[in-house]
Write a protein that holds these residues in place. Structure first.
Motif, short mmCIF file in Angstrom:
data_model
loop_
_atom_site.label_atom_id
_atom_site.label_comp_id
_atom_site.label_asym_id
_atom_site.label_seq_id
_atom_site.Cartn_x
_atom_site.Cartn_y
_atom_site.Cartn_z
N LEU A 1 -9.76 3.71 -4.85
CA LEU A 1 -8.77 3.06 -4.36
C LEU A 1 -8.49 2.18 -6.44
N ASP A 2 -9.49 2.22 -7.69
CA ASP A 2 -9.22 2.23 -8.09
C ASP A 2 -7.83 3.28 -9.02
N GLU A 3 -8.22 4.51 -8.52
CA GLU A 3 -7.03 5.59 -8.81
C GLU A 3 -5.60 4.85 -8.58
N GLN A 4 -5.44 3.71 -7.58
CA GLN A 4 -3.93 3.92 -6.96
C GLN A 4 -4.19 2.24 -7.07
N ASN A 5 -4.70 1.95 -8.11
CA ASN A 5 -4.35 0.54 -9.11
C ASN A 5 -4.72 -1.01 -7.41
N ALA A 6 -5.34 -0.22 -6.92
CA ALA A 6 -6.04 -1.21 -5.45
C ALA A 6 -7.58 -1.62 -6.02
N ASP A 7 -7.73 -2.03 -4.66
CA ASP A 7 -9.44 -2.93 -4.99
C ASP A 7 -10.11 -3.33 -3.44
N LEU A 8 -11.01 -2.60 -3.46
CA LEU A 8 -11.89 -3.01 -1.78
C LEU A 8 -12.96 -4.08 -2.64
N TYR B 1 -1.57 -8.38 -1.82
CA TYR B 1 -1.28 -7.16 -1.20
C TYR B 1 -2.64 -8.00 -0.33
N ALA B 2 -3.36 -8.26 0.47
CA ALA B 2 -4.79 -8.48 1.16
C ALA B 2 -4.28 -7.87 2.89
N TYR B 3 -5.83 -6.72 2.41
CA TYR B 3 -5.49 -6.11 3.90
C TYR B 3 -6.78 -5.97 4.68
N ALA C 1 1.03 -1.50 0.42
CA ALA C 1 -0.04 -0.44 -0.19
C ALA C 1 0.82 1.27 0.22
N ASN C 2 0.68 1.81 -1.08
CA ASN C 2 1.43 3.39 -0.86
C ASN C 2 0.85 4.37 0.01
N LEU D 1 -2.21 4.04 1.88
CA LEU D 1 -3.26 3.94 3.62
C LEU D 1 -3.47 4.83 4.28
N SER D 2 -3.61 6.30 3.62
CA SER D 2 -4.76 7.56 4.41
C SER D 2 -6.46 6.80 4.19
N ILE D 3 -6.36 6.14 3.26
CA ILE D 3 -7.64 5.55 3.02
C ILE D 3 -7.90 4.54 3.72
N MET D 4 -7.24 3.87 4.33
CA MET D 4 -6.95 3.05 5.26
C MET D 4 -7.31 3.70 6.41
N ASP D 5 -6.82 4.05 7.46
CA ASP D 5 -6.43 4.68 8.52
C ASP D 5 -8.33 5.88 8.55
N SER D 6 -8.75 5.95 7.17
CA SER D 6 -9.84 6.84 7.15
C SER D 6 -10.67 5.50 7.75
N LEU D 7 -11.14 4.67 7.13
CA LEU D 7 -11.84 3.20 7.61
C LEU D 7 -11.45 3.00 9.51
#
Length: 832
Positions: free
Chosen positions: A220-227, A198-200, A61-62, A66-72
């Motif tokens: 998350l799509d903008e950061q090449n990640a997915d929910l 990587y899975a969080y 996670a970049n 990480l900031s998106i995950m912290d907000s959750l």
């Protein structure tokens, strides 16, 4: 009146019911199991994921993620998953496994089922490993032994029986090994270019998952990640198994349609014998509607009873499904009663019986009271309009039911057309056969041979319905057998020195030469040396990928925008490719975009054609390209296929890794090479295609067994239709038998006539079924699987004579009872 008359004809009406019982049992069993499977997936969705939702990516996670995950509220656990080689120090054996490096108290739902049970808790604290239970048995491992992953050796704390996130088939290819995440960096396995996931994981039971998916996933799509939420994951899993269920439902539905053909034939004979009684009723004052309803109620009642019996058998039959399909499922299926399947079974029983009996039932409507006085069996002119309405109603019902099963208009329409074409060909061949026999009747043949041919087009003959029943059952079995053959052929490898059976992945640039030397030192060839570079799309034509993501009206497929492409470079096509558009060898000109070749699915989903521009982000460096050619790729071929291919002379200096392939002549040399390579290059994953092919063949064998089992329902239904047809024409057979014996025919002569008649029907029906299955398999191979089709001889030399012999035996067994009727029964008109 319907009840009284039905009691007198109970045995005959039971044969109507038997014609549909098996078809309904097949539909209900599959429907009920599908519903149970869907409910199980829904109820266990959290346990299947192990969390309420997760955020995954193929890189750590970049800062933005990480900031998106912290907000959750921050991730409650995380893991990294990847394929790697495991070496077992006890035996020196190696195995491709899925390494799962876990940190935190994962899973939050469900459980890690281990032996011993406390190993699920201890393995992180004791820096140990949980090894798949099947691997433990396969390599004779025990708790206390060790497993080496990369540069790190872990003590085995316990065997892993089940774990959230592991699927049945996936664990067969690469069984899981769970270790603490903290040791992953020191293992040396997290190499650039390796396929990492990587899975969080998050535990948030009160969160609105639908709202979360809508608001967070685009960021998350903008950061090449997915929910992924546990509900969306279970829906995808459910759809995967729905496809199998729908296909099996269609096979069962064909069995039901075959039974309905038997209903139509049996009711035709039954009503024909009741026409005198109908005429008498009309003489006594009964109306058309009353006489029609008497027999309609009888048929509907038998249909309801058949539905009840078939539904009961179907519910019992579904209990065996988990035993057959369990290894394909990531959880234990709990079987319960499906009320939807019960309703479907009962409605089908009544509706199909009535629909397919309507055409012969219409005969009662046009019977005249004068029929009592007439010797001939003229029932009056039937309404052609009414017959057309009945036929349209049947076709419409079949289409609607197929659409309900498939949830796809195109597939349902194709299914109905296919059924109509198959039935039409078989019916047409039966009519043509009867006309040819009648026109070119061999008058010089013996009496027995001539009489057996006469039976094929005599009044009340069953030639058409028996050829339909036998032909459809044989058609199904033949198609399934041929399809299984070319699917297995499609996945098999040629057994020659030029066919790779060992594939080495993630070979780094600095390791390539040393690995080639190690392989050649074993006197094994290097068949392929394929460079691979990872990159992502930055622009499509004149629009940036980020702008396309934010455009809610775009029709460009989402995976194109988020996918990390693994591309190669070469100047020629390989065996699994065919050039559709453009020029693969377009020249690279200085200052001009680089010409690349796209697979047809990428070009279609990205909505680009030859001449359009694409900008790739090659690990931080932007490279402008132009679509130079489009290839058709056979992704089913067991070889390295690529969505994007660059020309040579462009990417040679880019950061890359390699895939090497070789051919090991036997298991021993393969095992020796794998042990040596794993010891020298711990980050390299080795795939033994012999093991994969064994797995694929096992899966195809099981699927083939399940589908053939369903086809057995069809042929068994056809046999019941055959028995019913013979039994329902028993009066005519008794009369003919008695008349023949009265003029001097012997019992063995009559049996020989019957034997020849049923032999003709069996050979013609089974022969037509095999030929139609040959045509359908050729069409499937060409249009669906795009693979060469070489037909097997087994259906011709086993299925065809086997079914013909079965038809012969059933026909003879039914005629033996006819021969026991004394001649005076018919002469005195006392036939019961």
């Amino acid at each position: 009146m319907a009840w009284r008359d039905g009691k007198a004809s109970g045995k005959r009406l039971l044969l109507f019911m038997a014609s549909i019982v098996l078809g309904i049992a097949a539909v209900v069993s599959i429907q009920s199991f599908s519903e149970n499977l869907k409910d199980n997936i829904g109820n266990q969705s959290k346990a299947l994921m192990g969390a309420d939702f997760l955020i995954d990516s193929n890189e750590p996670a970049n800062e933005r993620v990480l900031s998106i995950m912290d907000s959750l509220g921050g991730a409650d656990a995380m893991e990294v998953k990847f394929a790697s080689m495991a070496a077992f120090s006890k035996t020196g054996a190696t195995k491709l496994v899925q390494v799962r490096g876990v940190e935190g108290d994962f899973p939050f739902y469900g459980e890690l089922e281990t032996e011993p049970t406390d190993a699920a808790v201890r393995y992180q604290a004791e820096s140990g490993a949980l090894v798949d239970a099947t691997v433990m048995l396969q390599f004779n491992l025990e708790v206390g032994d060790s497993v080496k992953l990369g540069n790190k050796t872990f003590p085995i704390i316990g065997s892993l029986i089940t774990a959230p996130g592991s699927t049945g088939i996936g664990t067969s290819v690469a069984p899981p090994v769970m270790v603490p995440y903290g040791f992953m960096a020191s293992s040396g396995l997290l190499q650039k270019g390796s396929r990492l996931d990587y899975a969080y994981y998050f535990k948030a039971p009160d969160v609105d998952l639908q709202k979360l998916d809508k608001e967070i996933d685009p960021l998350l799509d903008e950061q090449n990640a997915d929910l992924d939420t546990h509900t969306s994951t279970s829906q995808r899993l459910g759809r995967r198994y729905d496809n199998v269920g729908r296909f099996l439902n269609l096979v069962a539905f064909i069995a039901l349609l075959l039974g309905c053909v038997g209903i139509a034939s049996s009711v035709h004979i039954y009503i024909k014998e009741k026409l005198k009684a109908v005429a008498v009723l009309k003489c006594l004052g009964a109306t058309r509607k009353q006489t029609f309803l008497i027999f309609l109620i009888q048929i509907a009642g038998m249909g309801l009873l058949g539905g009840i019996v078939g539904t009961t058998i179907g519910l019992l039959l579904q209990e065996s499904f988990p035993l057959i399909l369990q290894e394909f499922l990531p959880f234990q299926v709990q079987i319960s009663t499906s009320y939807q399947a019960i309703v479907v079974g009962l409605v089908l029983g009544v509706l199909m019986s009535v629909l397919f009996a309507l055409s012969p039932l219409l005969n009662t409507w046009f019977v005249s009271p004068l029929q009592v006085l007439r010797v001939q069996e003229n029932v009056g002119n039937k309404s052609r309009k009414a017959q057309i309405y009945v036929l349209l109603a049947i076709v419409l019902f079949v289409f609607l039911f197929a659409y309900w099963l498939l949830d796809n208009f195109k597939y349902a329409f194709s299914f109905v057309v296919g059924i109509l074409v198959t039935f039409t060909i078989l019916w047409g061949m039966s009519q043509l056969f009867m006309r040819l026999v009648k026109r070119y009747f061999p008058k010089s043949w013996s009496f027995i041979a001539r009489q057996s041919l006469l039976n094929l087009y005599r009044p009340n003959n069953q030639t058409a319905v028996l050829i339909l029943a036998i032909g459809i059952g044989t058609f199904l079995i033949g198609t399934l057998y041929f399809t299984k053959d070319f699917l297995l052929a499609k996945t098999s490898l040629e057994t020659n020195e030029k066919s790779p059976n060992l594939i080495m992945f993630d070979v780094q640039n600095g390791q390539k030469e040393d690995m080639i030397k190690a392989i050649e030192a074993k006197n094994l060839p290097i068949i392929d040396n394929i460079p691979i570079i990872t990159m992502r799309l930055d622009r499509i034509k004149d629009r940036s990928v980020n702008a396309i993501r934010l455009d809610s009206t775009t029709t460009i497929n989402k995976w194109i925008l988020n996918h990390e492409f693994r591309v190669t470079y070469r100047d020629s096509l390989i065996g699994s490719e065919k050039l559709i558009f453009g020029d693969l060898n377009a020249k690279v000109l200085p200052g001009r975009p680089v010409p690349v070749s796209l697979s047809d699915n990428v070009a279609r989903d990205a909505q680009v054609v030859v001449g359009d521009t694409l900008v790739f982000n090659v690990q931080g460096m932007l490279m402008k390209t132009i679509v130079g050619s489009i290839r058709e790729v056979d992704w089913g071929r067991m070889q390295m296929n690529f969505s994007v291919v660059f020309p040579t002379g462009v990417l040679e200096s880019a950061p890359q890794f390699h895939v090497l392939t070789t051919n090991a002549p036997d298991k021993s040399s393969s095992a020796n090479l794998q042990r040596e390579l794993v010891a020298k290059f711990p980050n390299v994953s080795i795939l033994d295609l012999r093991q994969v092919l064994t797995l694929i063949e096992g899966i195809l064998d099981k699927i083939s067994w399940v589908v053939t089992f369903m086809a057995f329902f069809s042929i068994l239904t056809g046999i019941i239709v055959l028995i019913g047809s013979v039994r329902n024409s028993r009066y005519q057979r008794v009369r003919e038998s008695v008349l023949l014996r009265t003029i001097g025919a012997k019992s063995n002569q009559i049996l020989k006539m019957a034997a020849l008649e049923y032999l003709y029907l069996g050979l013609l029906g089974a022969g037509m079924g095999i030929l139609l299955s040959l045509i359908s398999s050729q069409l499937l191979a060409y249009f669906v699987f795009e693979t060469p089709f070489v037909p097997s001889l087994v259906p011709f030399f086993v299925v065809l004579p086997g079914i013909a012999l079965l038809v012969l035996l059933i026909g003879l067994s039914n005629n033996i009872s006819v021969l026991k009727s004394p001649p005076l029964q018919v002469l005195r008109k006392e036939v019961n």
